[in-house]
Design a protein around this motif. Structure first.
Motif, mmCIF file in Angstrom:
data_model
loop_
_atom_site.group_PDB
_atom_site.id
_atom_site.type_symbol
_atom_site.label_atom_id
_atom_site.label_comp_id
_atom_site.label_asym_id
_atom_site.label_seq_id
_atom_site.Cartn_x
_atom_site.Cartn_y
_atom_site.Cartn_z
ATOM 1 N N GLY A 67 -68.363 -16.660 26.205
ATOM 2 C CA GLY A 67 -67.997 -15.246 26.217
ATOM 3 C C GLY A 67 -66.824 -14.954 25.299
ATOM 4 N N ARG A 68 -65.822 -15.819 25.345
ATOM 5 C CA ARG A 68 -64.652 -15.635 24.474
ATOM 6 C C ARG A 68 -65.035 -15.788 23.007
ATOM 7 N N ARG A 69 -65.834 -16.807 22.698
ATOM 8 C CA ARG A 69 -66.228 -17.049 21.314
ATOM 9 C C ARG A 69 -67.093 -15.908 20.785
ATOM 10 N N ALA A 70 -67.942 -15.352 21.638
ATOM 11 C CA ALA A 70 -68.802 -14.241 21.217
ATOM 12 C C ALA A 70 -67.962 -13.041 20.805
ATOM 13 N N GLU A 71 -66.890 -12.766 21.545
ATOM 14 C CA GLU A 71 -65.998 -11.656 21.193
ATOM 15 C C GLU A 71 -65.329 -11.893 19.844
ATOM 16 N N ILE A 72 -64.869 -13.126 19.620
ATOM 17 C CA ILE A 72 -64.205 -13.458 18.355
ATOM 18 C C ILE A 72 -65.190 -13.332 17.194
ATOM 19 N N ASN A 73 -66.386 -13.870 17.383
ATOM 20 C CA ASN A 73 -67.392 -13.817 16.321
ATOM 21 C C ASN A 73 -67.825 -12.390 16.031
ATOM 22 N N LYS A 74 -67.920 -11.578 17.070
ATOM 23 C CA LYS A 74 -68.290 -10.169 16.901
ATOM 24 C C LYS A 74 -67.244 -9.452 16.057
ATOM 25 N N ALA A 75 -65.973 -9.727 16.313
ATOM 26 C CA ALA A 75 -64.888 -9.119 15.533
ATOM 27 C C ALA A 75 -64.940 -9.581 14.087
ATOM 28 N N ARG A 76 -65.247 -10.862 13.878
ATOM 29 C CA ARG A 76 -65.335 -11.390 12.511
ATOM 30 C C ARG A 76 -66.443 -10.714 11.717
ATOM 31 N N VAL A 77 -67.615 -10.613 12.312
ATOM 32 C CA VAL A 77 -68.749 -9.997 11.626
ATOM 33 C C VAL A 77 -68.457 -8.527 11.341
ATOM 34 N N SER A 78 -67.822 -7.849 12.280
ATOM 35 C CA SER A 78 -67.470 -6.449 12.095
ATOM 36 C C SER A 78 -66.499 -6.285 10.927
ATOM 37 N N ARG A 79 -65.519 -7.164 10.842
ATOM 38 C CA ARG A 79 -64.544 -7.126 9.747
ATOM 39 C C ARG A 79 -65.237 -7.335 8.409
ATOM 40 N N ALA A 83 -61.944 -4.377 -7.439
ATOM 41 C CA ALA A 83 -60.923 -4.733 -6.446
ATOM 42 C C ALA A 83 -61.532 -4.895 -5.061
ATOM 43 N N ALA A 84 -62.431 -3.989 -4.702
ATOM 44 C CA ALA A 84 -63.070 -4.065 -3.385
ATOM 45 C C ALA A 84 -63.956 -5.298 -3.288
ATOM 46 N N PHE A 85 -64.638 -5.617 -4.378
ATOM 47 C CA PHE A 85 -65.485 -6.819 -4.399
ATOM 48 C C PHE A 85 -64.618 -8.068 -4.274
ATOM 49 N N ALA A 86 -63.480 -8.080 -4.957
ATOM 50 C CA ALA A 86 -62.569 -9.222 -4.891
ATOM 51 C C ALA A 86 -62.008 -9.405 -3.478
ATOM 52 N N ALA A 87 -61.905 -8.317 -2.723
ATOM 53 C CA ALA A 87 -61.430 -8.411 -1.339
ATOM 54 C C ALA A 87 -62.551 -8.816 -0.381
ATOM 55 N N ALA A 88 -63.776 -8.364 -0.664
ATOM 56 C CA ALA A 88 -64.900 -8.639 0.231
ATOM 57 C C ALA A 88 -65.409 -10.066 0.098
ATOM 58 N N GLN A 89 -65.371 -10.617 -1.113
ATOM 59 C CA GLN A 89 -65.945 -11.938 -1.343
ATOM 60 C C GLN A 89 -65.309 -13.034 -0.472
ATOM 61 N N PRO A 90 -63.982 -13.160 -0.423
ATOM 62 C CA PRO A 90 -63.421 -14.213 0.429
ATOM 63 C C PRO A 90 -63.674 -13.984 1.915
ATOM 64 N N GLU A 91 -63.753 -12.731 2.332
ATOM 65 C CA GLU A 91 -64.063 -12.454 3.739
ATOM 66 C C GLU A 91 -65.458 -12.955 4.086
ATOM 67 N N MET A 92 -66.399 -12.717 3.178
ATOM 68 C CA MET A 92 -67.770 -13.170 3.414
ATOM 69 C C MET A 92 -67.844 -14.700 3.442
ATOM 70 N N MET A 93 -67.139 -15.350 2.528
ATOM 71 C CA MET A 93 -67.146 -16.808 2.493
ATOM 72 C C MET A 93 -66.445 -17.395 3.723
ATOM 73 N N ARG A 94 -65.447 -16.700 4.221
ATOM 74 C CA ARG A 94 -64.783 -17.150 5.441
ATOM 75 C C ARG A 94 -65.745 -17.065 6.620
ATOM 76 N N GLY A 95 -66.604 -16.049 6.617
ATOM 77 C CA GLY A 95 -67.614 -15.948 7.662
ATOM 78 C C GLY A 95 -68.566 -17.130 7.643
ATOM 79 N N VAL A 96 -68.884 -17.613 6.449
ATOM 80 C CA VAL A 96 -69.724 -18.811 6.326
ATOM 81 C C VAL A 96 -68.980 -20.018 6.884
ATOM 82 N N ALA A 97 -67.723 -20.158 6.506
ATOM 83 C CA ALA A 97 -66.934 -21.305 6.959
ATOM 84 C C ALA A 97 -66.782 -21.322 8.475
ATOM 85 N N LYS A 98 -66.687 -20.146 9.079
ATOM 86 C CA LYS A 98 -66.531 -20.050 10.530
ATOM 87 C C LYS A 98 -67.860 -20.117 11.274
ATOM 88 N N GLY A 99 -68.960 -20.059 10.534
ATOM 89 C CA GLY A 99 -70.262 -20.219 11.158
ATOM 90 C C GLY A 99 -70.879 -18.951 11.710
#
Length: 89
Positions: free
Chosen positions: A15-27, A49-65
């Motif tokens: 339950g806790r992990r689902a909340e964290i993952n939901k916040a990550r995907v939303s971000r 600039a927006a693409f440069a900000a979005a790209q690492p967020e997306m890759m972080r989502g991959v790293a976090k699973g």
């Protein structure tokens, strides 16, 4: 219904992990929406600039699973192509 202490703990943890993952995907989605909006608006500098900000967020989502590697690679590739076309236009 959980029958063991380990299973009960797993339920609490999931339950806790689902909340964290939901916040990550939303971000991530927020960053992607901002980047897509700037691309549609036609502002090349803001889009880059927006693409440069979005790209690492997306890759972080991959790293976090929370997102699949190929899905993110496809989305980044398509977005980069749009930003490049906008810059050349």
């Amino acid at each position: 219904m959980a029958n063991t202490p380990q299973a009960e703990k797993r339920i609490r943890r999931n339950g806790r992990r689902a909340e964290i993952n939901k916040a990550r995907v939303s971000r991530i989605r927020t960053f992607v929406k901002k980047a897509e909006a700037t691309i549609v608006a036609g502002d090349a500098d803001a889009a880059a600039a927006a693409f440069a900000a979005a790209q690492p967020e997306m890759m972080r989502g991959v790293a976090k699973g929370v997102m699949h590697k190929n899905t993110v690679a496809r989305k980044i590739s398509r977005m980069a192509k749009k930003v490049k076309a906008l810059a050349q236009a």
